[in-house]
Scaffold this motif. Structure first.
Motif, PDB file in Angstrom:
ATOM      1  N   VAL B 228      31.597  53.093  40.853  1.00 30.91           N
ATOM      2  CA  VAL B 228      30.318  53.637  40.375  1.00 30.91           C
ATOM      3  C   VAL B 228      30.518  54.273  38.994  1.00 30.91           C
ATOM      4  CG1 VAL B 228      28.601  55.460  40.770  1.00 30.91           C
ATOM      5  CG2 VAL B 228      29.316  54.003  42.668  1.00 30.91           C
ATOM      6  N   LEU B 229      31.630  54.993  38.835  1.00 28.63           N
ATOM      7  CA  LEU B 229      31.900  55.621  37.542  1.00 28.63           C
ATOM      8  C   LEU B 229      32.220  54.570  36.476  1.00 28.63           C
ATOM      9  CD1 LEU B 229      33.867  58.754  38.779  1.00 28.63           C
ATOM     10  CD2 LEU B 229      31.516  58.663  37.916  1.00 28.63           C
ATOM     11  N   ALA B 230      32.856  53.466  36.886  1.00 30.41           N
ATOM     12  CA  ALA B 230      33.132  52.378  35.944  1.00 30.41           C
ATOM     13  C   ALA B 230      31.822  51.722  35.489  1.00 30.41           C
ATOM     14  CB  ALA B 230      34.052  51.341  36.589  1.00 30.41           C
ATOM     15  N   VAL B 231      30.869  51.592  36.408  1.00 32.03           N
ATOM     16  CA  VAL B 231      29.554  51.031  36.052  1.00 32.03           C
ATOM     17  C   VAL B 231      28.883  51.939  35.014  1.00 32.03           C
ATOM     18  CG1 VAL B 231      27.220  50.521  36.896  1.00 32.03           C
ATOM     19  CG2 VAL B 231      29.216  49.840  38.252  1.00 32.03           C
ATOM     20  N   THR B 277      26.325  40.109  28.920  1.00 27.83           N
ATOM     21  CA  THR B 277      27.340  39.216  29.463  1.00 27.83           C
ATOM     22  C   THR B 277      28.744  39.793  29.253  1.00 27.83           C
ATOM     23  OG1 THR B 277      25.885  37.406  28.875  1.00 27.83           O
ATOM     24  CG2 THR B 277      28.152  36.820  29.433  1.00 27.83           C
ATOM     25  N   ARG B 278      28.957  40.368  28.060  1.00 31.23           N
ATOM     26  CA  ARG B 278      30.273  40.942  27.764  1.00 31.23           C
ATOM     27  C   ARG B 278      30.531  42.175  28.642  1.00 31.23           C
ATOM     28  NH1 ARG B 278      29.792  42.102  22.298  1.00 31.23           N
ATOM     29  NH2 ARG B 278      29.140  44.166  22.976  1.00 31.23           N
ATOM     30  N   ALA B 279      29.505  43.021  28.788  1.00 33.85           N
ATOM     31  CA  ALA B 279      29.667  44.223  29.617  1.00 33.85           C
ATOM     32  C   ALA B 279      29.970  43.835  31.062  1.00 33.85           C
ATOM     33  CB  ALA B 279      28.401  45.076  29.557  1.00 33.85           C
ATOM     34  N   LEU B 280      29.299  42.778  31.527  1.00 31.62           N
ATOM     35  CA  LEU B 280      29.509  42.340  32.905  1.00 31.62           C
ATOM     36  C   LEU B 280      30.937  41.850  33.108  1.00 31.62           C
ATOM     37  CD1 LEU B 280      28.317  41.768  35.680  1.00 31.62           C
ATOM     38  CD2 LEU B 280      27.583  39.541  34.835  1.00 31.62           C
ATOM     39  N   ALA B 281      31.446  41.099  32.143  1.00 30.35           N
ATOM     40  CA  ALA B 281      32.820  40.579  32.250  1.00 30.35           C
ATOM     41  C   ALA B 281      33.824  41.732  32.252  1.00 30.35           C
ATOM     42  CB  ALA B 281      33.109  39.615  31.102  1.00 30.35           C
ATOM     43  N   ARG B 284      33.553  43.576  35.579  1.00 29.86           N
ATOM     44  CA  ARG B 284      34.164  42.808  36.656  1.00 29.86           C
ATOM     45  C   ARG B 284      35.676  43.033  36.680  1.00 29.86           C
ATOM     46  NH1 ARG B 284      32.578  38.045  39.560  1.00 29.86           N
ATOM     47  NH2 ARG B 284      30.590  37.940  38.452  1.00 29.86           N
ATOM     48  N   SER B 285      36.295  43.025  35.500  1.00 34.38           N
ATOM     49  CA  SER B 285      37.758  43.198  35.512  1.00 34.38           C
ATOM     50  C   SER B 285      38.133  44.644  35.830  1.00 34.38           C
ATOM     51  CB  SER B 285      38.399  42.677  34.217  1.00 34.38           C
ATOM     52  OG  SER B 285      38.176  43.576  33.180  1.00 34.38           O
ATOM     53  N   ASP B 286      37.287  45.614  35.440  1.00 36.33           N
ATOM     54  CA  ASP B 286      37.530  47.004  35.861  1.00 36.33           C
ATOM     55  C   ASP B 286      37.496  47.139  37.385  1.00 36.33           C
ATOM     56  OD1 ASP B 286      37.681  47.750  33.244  1.00 36.33           O
ATOM     57  OD2 ASP B 286      35.800  48.889  33.197  1.00 36.33           O
ATOM     58  N   LEU B 287      36.478  46.533  37.985  1.00 36.81           N
ATOM     59  CA  LEU B 287      36.337  46.654  39.445  1.00 36.81           C
ATOM     60  C   LEU B 287      37.506  45.970  40.148  1.00 36.81           C
ATOM     61  CD1 LEU B 287      32.525  46.242  40.261  1.00 36.81           C
ATOM     62  CD2 LEU B 287      33.738  48.150  39.249  1.00 36.81           C
ATOM     63  N   GLU B 288      37.915  44.827  39.605  1.00 42.12           N
ATOM     64  CA  GLU B 288      39.044  44.112  40.219  1.00 42.12           C
ATOM     65  C   GLU B 288      40.322  44.945  40.143  1.00 42.12           C
ATOM     66  OE1 GLU B 288      38.820  40.408  38.162  1.00 42.12           O
ATOM     67  OE2 GLU B 288      37.349  39.565  39.579  1.00 42.12           O
ATOM     68  N   GLU B 289      40.507  45.619  39.007  1.00 41.16           N
ATOM     69  CA  GLU B 289      41.705  46.466  38.858  1.00 41.16           C
ATOM     70  C   GLU B 289      41.688  47.609  39.875  1.00 41.16           C
ATOM     71  OE1 GLU B 289      44.007  49.715  38.050  1.00 41.16           O
ATOM     72  OE2 GLU B 289      41.921  49.863  37.371  1.00 41.16           O
ATOM     73  N   ILE B 290      40.522  48.228  40.053  1.00 39.09           N
ATOM     74  CA  ILE B 290      40.392  49.340  41.013  1.00 39.09           C
ATOM     75  C   ILE B 290      40.692  48.842  42.430  1.00 39.09           C
ATOM     76  CG2 ILE B 290      38.738  50.935  42.096  1.00 39.09           C
ATOM     77  CD1 ILE B 290      37.286  50.969  39.281  1.00 39.09           C
ATOM     78  N   ALA B 291      40.122  47.689  42.787  1.00 35.96           N
ATOM     79  CA  ALA B 291      40.320  47.139  44.126  1.00 35.96           C
ATOM     80  C   ALA B 291      41.796  46.805  44.364  1.00 35.96           C
ATOM     81  CB  ALA B 291      39.452  45.903  44.321  1.00 35.96           C
ATOM     82  N   LEU B 300      31.785  40.222  44.627  1.00 41.89           N
ATOM     83  CA  LEU B 300      30.603  40.440  43.790  1.00 41.89           C
ATOM     84  C   LEU B 300      29.655  39.267  43.972  1.00 41.89           C
ATOM     85  CD1 LEU B 300      33.047  42.001  42.231  1.00 41.89           C
ATOM     86  CD2 LEU B 300      31.403  42.105  40.381  1.00 41.89           C
ATOM     87  N   VAL B 301      28.440  39.557  44.409  1.00 42.14           N
ATOM     88  CA  VAL B 301      27.463  38.501  44.663  1.00 42.14           C
ATOM     89  C   VAL B 301      26.270  38.688  43.713  1.00 42.14           C
ATOM     90  CG1 VAL B 301      26.020  37.420  46.418  1.00 42.14           C
ATOM     91  CG2 VAL B 301      28.134  38.591  47.094  1.00 42.14           C
ATOM     92  N   PRO B 302      26.067  37.737  42.774  1.00 46.92           N
ATOM     93  CA  PRO B 302      24.897  37.856  41.882  1.00 46.92           C
ATOM     94  C   PRO B 302      23.619  37.706  42.696  1.00 46.92           C
ATOM     95  CG  PRO B 302      26.469  36.165  41.133  1.00 46.92           C
ATOM     96  CD  PRO B 302      26.848  36.527  42.518  1.00 46.92           C
ATOM     97  N   ILE B 303      22.641  38.592  42.477  1.00 48.38           N
ATOM     98  CA  ILE B 303      21.384  38.459  43.210  1.00 48.38           C
ATOM     99  C   ILE B 303      20.179  38.262  42.283  1.00 48.38           C
ATOM    100  CG2 ILE B 303      22.076  39.609  45.351  1.00 48.38           C
ATOM    101  CD1 ILE B 303      20.967  42.211  44.349  1.00 48.38           C
ATOM    102  N   HIS B 304      20.376  38.439  40.990  1.00 51.69           N
ATOM    103  CA  HIS B 304      19.246  38.256  40.055  1.00 51.69           C
ATOM    104  C   HIS B 304      19.812  38.112  38.655  1.00 51.69           C
ATOM    105  CE1 HIS B 304      15.310  38.894  38.208  1.00 51.69           C
ATOM    106  NE2 HIS B 304      15.845  39.818  37.440  1.00 51.69           N
ATOM    107  N   GLU B 305      19.171  37.261  37.882  1.00 46.96           N
ATOM    108  CA  GLU B 305      19.638  37.036  36.511  1.00 46.96           C
ATOM    109  C   GLU B 305      18.432  36.632  35.681  1.00 46.96           C
ATOM    110  OE1 GLU B 305      23.154  36.847  35.634  1.00 46.96           O
ATOM    111  OE2 GLU B 305      22.560  36.622  33.526  1.00 46.96           O
ATOM    112  N   ALA B 306      18.108  37.392  34.646  1.00 47.11           N
ATOM    113  CA  ALA B 306      16.986  37.039  33.772  1.00 47.11           C
ATOM    114  C   ALA B 306      17.383  37.303  32.331  1.00 47.11           C
ATOM    115  CB  ALA B 306      15.752  37.854  34.132  1.00 47.11           C
TER     116      ALA B 306
END
Lengths: 393, 393
Positions: B228-231, B277-281, B284-291, B300-306
């Protein structure tokens, strides 16, 4: 014996529990014990000692379970106590003191908001006001007792006189992973941890996830996330302190809304009350700093407080020497979970023997203790009783 | 007009919405507009321009609301459009192009799992499969249309030809705190942010809060707290990127149990798709490192993209010059929320005018815009139409 088909649920005063009490009572009588059920549902099977009027060593645990439980939590300690008494009879060893196999009522406290009900009644520390507590259907504890043939008016009569109890030994699965992690079958519980539980309320400002810039936010969840990490950190440096955030709720809780409010719980436990008190004070100031920095409201509400209980050095020493006689390694640990021994400690010395359980899993159908470990626990209990009897004056 | 007593709830195709459509249609006709309701429920009131066959400038927003809504979101834009047309008539200014006041159906998407339904139908980008979507009672969208006298079979006929629309102007409350924070009544929307929504699943191991030492834990909530803090951090450095964890659920969620599983959502928005897109990438790698560090499972499951929608420079320029004529300061901002203009952008140039709202509050009965700010918005709309007409070739 279960109240539900397909899974194990044996709530105190329910049909399966009554049946289990009847079955164990029959086994006690087959083993030559004089049985009685007290007003709250504590089942006691007693064999007098060699010396008339000598106090009793109590051995046992509880027969009730949580919902969808495992088969070992509680009942293992009762059956080990009964097996130890039988084993002593087979060896024709009659201790100087009396032996009582005890199955306490309502250790788990699932149906009514009160736990250790039977052992606290026996210790004389149970407030009779609990008789007015209600379950989900509005039935009072007094009515539940009556429905299972017990007598709520006799509650105060459950209290035992301190002089008539020499001590209490409780064998129980560890309900944690420490013994398995270290490859040891049995552990001696040196203390039962004291606990503090708090509910924490974090108040920020809800807002639209798209329209409020980061710098104008007061996000209750981002603040709570920092707090969760502060709780974890508070226990990192200490060997025996544990700190847990088990419940956390986010309001309003919509994907596109900045959380306005978060409510979470803290559970802090330590065998040293001073350590727990100090950790709590440090944690409180950490949380206040986080709230201040993030402009969040913060409220901490204590919901539970129980001091640590030290196990009796003499009983522990007897358990340890019994293990040495049997060639088992010594290993002492702390019980992080509460047990009937906590309540009985108010009137008598107590000690606990932990049995390794698979994966540390408990309160779950996967709960498991290996037969060889259970046999070792039985041998230690028998040997401890023999030792205590040899030294009884 | 509300479906519920005591609070404002005007769901598309419901009784209050039908009544509101009838009322506004009557006002349109009183103003001399030729009205029609298309098959999905978009209400259009048209006045022809001086030049026959010229395309139409659309002005408007929507009449439906969320549950327990405020009185300004959507309806303000429809009534401002109607007032602008009336004001032009009073001043005897007839633009070269046609004017259409539009009230789109179902911007909010409360009842069925689809939003911007009317504007997407008009843009020709609505998949007719949405007719099969069901509400909580199992009623399909097609049935809901029929029940309010509309014709689901006419859905594709709602699409307008790109050549017949000159552009779309939408006035709307800001639904955020930026204009109020800066003391400015009106803002020009330079872009509507693109958005990514994800559901994140964190898998640890549940355990007893008292018996599992800190070093043996795999606490899903402690891991999720870091995430959450990484987000939050992912949006800290960027002026216009916003990142929110709005929902977070802890399982099993008991005060004395280490969380075994956490599920939370991420909502990322930016007017620049590349930035998002860059922030998401990175995230994603921050979350993977934490996990990885905490030995947690992560999905991570995408549920919406606009994608983001840029407002039309020429329309924006006209709005800006209208403000200069009226002596109002220029202020451009980004819309973090979605609007009908997003959908219409597929077939025509669009621009939006934001009206300051109190406390940034929206989707709430406390929603408020000051009458003076609304008057200023009306003046800007009228002046913009005059300007566009002067320059129309």
């Amino acid at each position: 014996m279960s109240d539900e088909p397909g899974r194990l649920t044996r709530l105190t005063w329910g049909p399966a529990w009554c049946e289990a009490v009847g079955l164990v009572r029959g086994w006690m009588e087959e083993a030559g014990l004089a049985t009685r059920l007290d007003a709250v549902g504590n089942l006691v099977g007693r064999r007098e000692g060699r010396r008339p009027g000598a106090p009793a060593l109590l051995v046992g645990s509880h027969l009730d379970t949580v919902i969808d439980a495992g088969r070992f939590d509680g009942v293992l300690g009762v059956l080990l106590a009964l097996a130890a008494v039988e084993e002593l009879a087979v060896r024709e060893k009659r201790p100087a003191f009396a032996l009582e196999v005890v199955a306490f009522a309502d250790e788990e406290g699932v149906r009514f908001p009160c736990a250790l009900t039977g052992s606290r009644a026996m210790a004389g520390t149970l407030d009779p006001a609990v008789l007015g507590l209600t379950d989900r259907d509005g039935t009072t504890l007094a009515e539940a007792l009556r429905a299972s043939g017990l007598d709520p008016d006799g509650l105060t009569g459950c209290a035992r006189k301190p002089g008539e109890i020499l001590g209490f030994l409780e064998a129980h699965i560890e309900q944690g992973p420490v013994l398995e992690h270290e490859g040891v079958a049995l552990g001696l519980v040196r203390a039962i941890a004291g606990a503090t539980r708090l509910e924490v309320l974090v108040e920020g400002r809800a807002g639209h996830a798209g329209t409020v810039p980061m710098r104008l936010r007061r996000d209750a969840l981002a603040g709570a996330a920092e707090m969760v990490l502060a709780v974890e950190r508070s226990a990192r440096g200490e060997a025996e302190l544990v700190a847990t955030v088990g419940r956390l709720e986010v309001l309003p809780g919509a994907v596109n809304t900045i959380p306005g409010r978060v409510r979470f719980t803290i559970d802090l436990r330590s065998p040293e009350d001073r350590e727990r008190t100090r950790a709590l004070a440090d944690l409180r100031s950490d949380l206040e700093e986080i709230a201040r920095r993030r402009r969040l409201g913060l409220r901490l509400v204590p919901i539970h407080e129980a001091p640590a209980v030290a196990c009796d050095p003499a009983l522990l020493d007897a358990l340890a020497r019994a293990r040495v006689r049997l060639g088992l390694p010594d290993r002492r640990l702390v019980s992080g979970a509460g047990h009937d021994a906590m309540a009985i400690a108010a009137i008598a010395p107590v000690a606990m023997l932990f049995v390794r359980c698979r994966g540390g899993i408990s309160h779950d159908p996967a709960e498991h203790a290996a037969p060889a470990d259970i046999e070792a626990a039985l041998a230690v209990l028998v040997e401890t009783i023999v030792l205590l009897s040899e030294e009884f004056r």
